[in-house]
Design a protein around this motif. Structure first.
Motif, PDB file in Angstrom:
ATOM      1  N   ASN A  77       9.879 -30.906   3.960  1.00  0.00           N
ATOM      2  CA  ASN A  77       9.597 -32.004   4.759  1.00  0.00           C
ATOM      3  C   ASN A  77       8.688 -33.002   3.907  1.00  0.00           C
ATOM      4  N   ASP A 130       7.367 -25.422   4.591  1.00  0.00           N
ATOM      5  CA  ASP A 130       7.259 -26.719   5.272  1.00  0.00           C
ATOM      6  C   ASP A 130       7.085 -27.891   4.446  1.00  0.00           C
ATOM      7  N   TYR A 189       1.024 -29.941   6.029  1.00  0.00           N
ATOM      8  CA  TYR A 189       1.728 -28.844   5.411  1.00  0.00           C
ATOM      9  C   TYR A 189       1.308 -27.659   5.584  1.00  0.00           C
TER      10      TYR A 189
END
Length: 124
Positions: A59, A55, A50
């Motif tokens: 995710n 991010d 990451y």
């Protein structure tokens, strides 16, 4: 910004570069900072690739999010900063992007303490 698999934290996770490990679980690694900014300075990183908090928040899987959050608290206990370990306090710092001062393109948090830290942000 795409993830750079050659950043220093990726190399630490692959054990290409050693670290002074404080804590590890399936999703997180915590280790002493090689350039400490306070008496106690630990870095906490997810093992996943990451780039930053943006991010990660978009995710990461729920178990990764929980593991990172719990690790942040556990590390403060291990290094004696948490109120659970009679510590006097600490600061979490998570820099995000160039304007936030992020130097390594892998999500990481600084835990600093062990001494009075002063103001959070000094005025210019």
């Amino acid at each position: 910004m795409s993830y750079d698999r050659n950043n220093i934290f990726a190399k630490i996770l692959r054990k290409e570069i050693p670290c002074d490990k404080i804590y590890e679980n399936d999703h997180v690694l915590a280790f002493k900072d090689i350039n400490p900014q306070a008496k106690i300075h630990v870095l906490v990183i997810p093992k996943g690739a990451y780039v930053n908090m943006d991010d990660f928040s978009q995710n990461a899987k729920n178990d990764e999010i929980v593991a990172l959050t719990r690790a942040l608290g556990e590390v403060t206990k291990i290094v004696g900063l948490s109120s659970y370990s009679e510590g006097k306090g600490y600061r979490y710092i998570g820099n995000n992007g160039p304007d936030g001062g992020q130097e390594v393109p892998h999500l990481h948090f600084h835990i600093i303490g062990g001494e009075p830290l002063g103001r959070m942000v000094s005025k210019k």
